[in-house]
Design a protein around this motif. Structure first.
Motif, PDB file in Angstrom:
ATOM      1  N   SER A 141       0.585  -1.351   0.138  1.00  0.00           N
ATOM      2  CA  SER A 141      -0.019  -0.113  -0.071  1.00  0.00           C
ATOM      3  C   SER A 141       0.784   1.237   0.036  1.00  0.00           C
ATOM      4  CB  SER A 141      -1.025  -0.260   1.229  1.00  0.00           C
ATOM      5  OG  SER A 141      -1.527   1.084   1.319  1.00  0.00           O
ATOM      6  N   PHE A 142       2.001   1.193   0.807  1.00  0.00           N
ATOM      7  CA  PHE A 142       2.884   2.166   0.943  1.00  0.00           C
ATOM      8  C   PHE A 142       3.395   2.631  -0.565  1.00  0.00           C
ATOM      9  CE2 PHE A 142       7.308   3.938   1.844  1.00  0.00           C
ATOM     10  CZ  PHE A 142       6.970   4.998   2.440  1.00  0.00           C
ATOM     11  N   LEU A 143       4.136   1.446  -1.161  1.00  0.00           N
ATOM     12  CA  LEU A 143       4.613   1.530  -2.482  1.00  0.00           C
ATOM     13  C   LEU A 143       3.585   2.025  -3.494  1.00  0.00           C
ATOM     14  CD1 LEU A 143       6.671  -1.832  -2.379  1.00  0.00           C
ATOM     15  CD2 LEU A 143       7.271   0.604  -1.916  1.00  0.00           C
ATOM     16  N   ASP A 144       2.347   1.689  -3.318  1.00  0.00           N
ATOM     17  CA  ASP A 144       1.277   2.048  -4.317  1.00  0.00           C
ATOM     18  C   ASP A 144       1.126   3.328  -4.279  1.00  0.00           C
ATOM     19  OD1 ASP A 144       1.029  -0.499  -5.187  1.00  0.00           O
ATOM     20  OD2 ASP A 144      -0.815  -1.067  -3.929  1.00  0.00           O
ATOM     21  N   HIS A 145       1.802   3.958  -3.341  1.00  0.00           N
ATOM     22  CA  HIS A 145       1.082   5.557  -3.235  1.00  0.00           C
ATOM     23  C   HIS A 145       2.518   6.298  -4.018  1.00  0.00           C
ATOM     24  CE1 HIS A 145      -2.079   4.746  -0.808  1.00  0.00           C
ATOM     25  NE2 HIS A 145      -2.512   5.595  -1.397  1.00  0.00           N
ATOM     26  N   GLY A 146       3.448   5.629  -4.703  1.00  0.00           N
ATOM     27  CA  GLY A 146       4.207   6.218  -5.307  1.00  0.00           C
ATOM     28  C   GLY A 146       5.906   6.243  -4.591  1.00  0.00           C
ATOM     29  N   PHE A 147       5.841   5.482  -3.535  1.00  0.00           N
ATOM     30  CA  PHE A 147       7.007   5.419  -2.678  1.00  0.00           C
ATOM     31  C   PHE A 147       7.778   4.102  -3.352  1.00  0.00           C
ATOM     32  CE2 PHE A 147       4.180   7.867  -0.079  1.00  0.00           C
ATOM     33  CZ  PHE A 147       4.784   9.053   0.029  1.00  0.00           C
ATOM     34  N   THR A 148       9.053   4.136  -2.739  1.00  0.00           N
ATOM     35  CA  THR A 148      10.123   3.047  -3.015  1.00  0.00           C
ATOM     36  C   THR A 148      10.411   2.265  -1.900  1.00  0.00           C
ATOM     37  OG1 THR A 148      11.957   4.462  -2.821  1.00  0.00           O
ATOM     38  CG2 THR A 148      10.836   4.774  -5.046  1.00  0.00           C
ATOM     39  N   PRO A 149      11.069   1.092  -2.114  1.00  0.00           N
ATOM     40  CA  PRO A 149      11.628   0.520  -1.009  1.00  0.00           C
ATOM     41  C   PRO A 149      12.718   1.364  -0.322  1.00  0.00           C
ATOM     42  CG  PRO A 149      11.644  -0.939  -2.760  1.00  0.00           C
ATOM     43  CD  PRO A 149      11.282   0.235  -3.343  1.00  0.00           C
ATOM     44  N   ARG A 150      13.274   2.270  -0.937  1.00  0.00           N
ATOM     45  CA  ARG A 150      14.511   3.104  -0.403  1.00  0.00           C
ATOM     46  C   ARG A 150      13.424   3.942   0.667  1.00  0.00           C
ATOM     47  NH1 ARG A 150      18.845   6.964  -3.356  1.00  0.00           N
ATOM     48  NH2 ARG A 150      19.504   7.992  -1.411  1.00  0.00           N
ATOM     49  N   ASN A 151      12.420   4.336   0.024  1.00  0.00           N
ATOM     50  CA  ASN A 151      11.548   5.571   0.872  1.00  0.00           C
ATOM     51  C   ASN A 151      11.117   4.837   2.300  1.00  0.00           C
ATOM     52  OD1 ASN A 151      10.078   6.842  -1.941  1.00  0.00           O
ATOM     53  ND2 ASN A 151      11.899   7.460  -0.935  1.00  0.00           N
ATOM     54  N   ALA A 152      10.944   3.441   1.947  1.00  0.00           N
ATOM     55  CA  ALA A 152      10.464   2.536   3.319  1.00  0.00           C
ATOM     56  C   ALA A 152      11.589   2.479   4.488  1.00  0.00           C
ATOM     57  CB  ALA A 152      10.058   1.050   2.830  1.00  0.00           C
ATOM     58  N   LEU A 153      12.667   2.314   3.804  1.00  0.00           N
ATOM     59  CA  LEU A 153      13.836   2.687   4.707  1.00  0.00           C
ATOM     60  C   LEU A 153      14.198   4.060   5.414  1.00  0.00           C
ATOM     61  CD1 LEU A 153      16.308   0.090   3.129  1.00  0.00           C
ATOM     62  CD2 LEU A 153      14.990  -0.496   5.361  1.00  0.00           C
ATOM     63  N   ASP A 154      13.994   4.845   4.517  1.00  0.00           N
ATOM     64  CA  ASP A 154      14.078   6.368   4.955  1.00  0.00           C
ATOM     65  C   ASP A 154      13.041   6.538   6.350  1.00  0.00           C
ATOM     66  OD1 ASP A 154      15.907   6.750   2.901  1.00  0.00           O
ATOM     67  OD2 ASP A 154      14.560   7.731   1.749  1.00  0.00           O
ATOM     68  N   VAL A 155      11.720   5.800   6.035  1.00  0.00           N
ATOM     69  CA  VAL A 155      10.820   6.144   7.280  1.00  0.00           C
ATOM     70  C   VAL A 155      11.529   5.496   8.408  1.00  0.00           C
ATOM     71  CG1 VAL A 155       8.733   5.383   8.021  1.00  0.00           C
ATOM     72  CG2 VAL A 155       8.830   6.113   5.550  1.00  0.00           C
ATOM     73  N   VAL A 156      12.169   4.217   8.262  1.00  0.00           N
ATOM     74  CA  VAL A 156      12.694   3.530   9.491  1.00  0.00           C
ATOM     75  C   VAL A 156      13.712   4.526   9.983  1.00  0.00           C
ATOM     76  CG1 VAL A 156      14.055   1.600  10.198  1.00  0.00           C
ATOM     77  CG2 VAL A 156      12.004   1.324   8.579  1.00  0.00           C
ATOM     78  N   LEU A 157      14.430   5.187   9.232  1.00  0.00           N
ATOM     79  CA  LEU A 157      15.596   6.070   9.764  1.00  0.00           C
ATOM     80  C   LEU A 157      14.828   7.289  10.518  1.00  0.00           C
ATOM     81  CD1 LEU A 157      18.364   7.515   9.885  1.00  0.00           C
ATOM     82  CD2 LEU A 157      17.880   8.328   7.580  1.00  0.00           C
ATOM     83  N   GLY A 158      13.824   7.733  10.003  1.00  0.00           N
ATOM     84  CA  GLY A 158      13.205   8.890  10.565  1.00  0.00           C
ATOM     85  C   GLY A 158      12.433   8.557  12.002  1.00  0.00           C
ATOM     86  N   ILE A 159      11.910   7.245  11.962  1.00  0.00           N
ATOM     87  CA  ILE A 159      11.356   6.655  13.353  1.00  0.00           C
ATOM     88  C   ILE A 159      12.667   6.543  14.205  1.00  0.00           C
ATOM     89  CG2 ILE A 159      10.491   4.564  14.328  1.00  0.00           C
ATOM     90  CD1 ILE A 159       8.893   4.019  11.687  1.00  0.00           C
ATOM     91  N   GLY A 160      13.838   6.014  13.774  1.00  0.00           N
ATOM     92  CA  GLY A 160      14.857   5.894  14.802  1.00  0.00           C
ATOM     93  C   GLY A 160      15.271   7.383  15.328  1.00  0.00           C
TER      94      GLY A 160
END
Length: 184
Positions: A141-160
């Motif tokens: 669902s996240f990827l379907d909104h135009g995000f990439t696997p890299r962006n998913a890991l960027d979110v993890v960085l922000g969470i940290g």
């Protein structure tokens, strides 16, 4: 919420802080025009302060656009009930000319009016709720909104980065800086 931290935490100045924290404190003062209380408190651990500043700078350099990054931050700030981060990032969203409806929805932990940004919010929550083991359909669902696997890991960085900040602010009972009171 108290306006002055409780013992054992001290609102350091560059003169009272551990020497390894002084450069970071001076940099924050230059950047903002004042020494934030959260920085003065986190200076007790130069490594925690340096870690947060480095992680947040790295997060700012990701491919996520500014509103997506602020969505991650506000999702963490509201989830962790960090009054200081909510005020600070409300100010930042306002400076970015974010829609007031978006700001209100983020502050109140509601569905966002923009589906793309709501995908960021729900993905951030899924990462937290599943300790990173996000179910495939939520990742898709996240990827379907135009995000990439890299962006998913960027979110993890922000969470940290912002988990470190929000938990430190709550632990030290960081005060709301006067410059942020209108955004509280």
């Amino acid at each position: 919420m108290r306006s002055v931290p409780t013992a054992p935490f001290v609102l350091h100045t560059p003169d009272t802080a551990p020497p390894a924290a002084r450069r970071a404190m001076e940099g924050a003062t230059r950047a903002l025009g004042y020494l934030p209380g959260a920085v003065a408190l986190m200076a007790e651990s130069p490594q925690a302060l340096d870690g947060f500043l480095k992680l947040s700078a790295l997060f700012e350099s990701t491919e996520l656009d500014p509103l997506a990054r602020e969505t991650v931050i506000m999702t963490i700030a509201t989830r962790n009930a960090c009054h200081l981060c909510v005020a600070m990032h409300t100010r930042k969203l306002t400076a970015l000319d974010a829609d007031p409806e978006l700001i209100t929805a983020l502050r109140e932990q509601h569905t966002l009016p923009e589906p793309r940004l709501d995908a960021v919010r729900t993905f951030t929550l899924a990462v937290l709720d599943h300790a990173g083991a996000v179910p495939a359909e939520q990742l898709q669902s996240f990827l379907d909104h135009g995000f990439t696997p890299r962006n998913a890991l960027d979110v993890v960085l922000g969470i940290g980065a912002y988990t470190l900040s929000t938990l430190a602010n709550r632990l030290t009972d960081a005060p709301l800086d006067p410059a942020l009171t209108s955004y509280a």
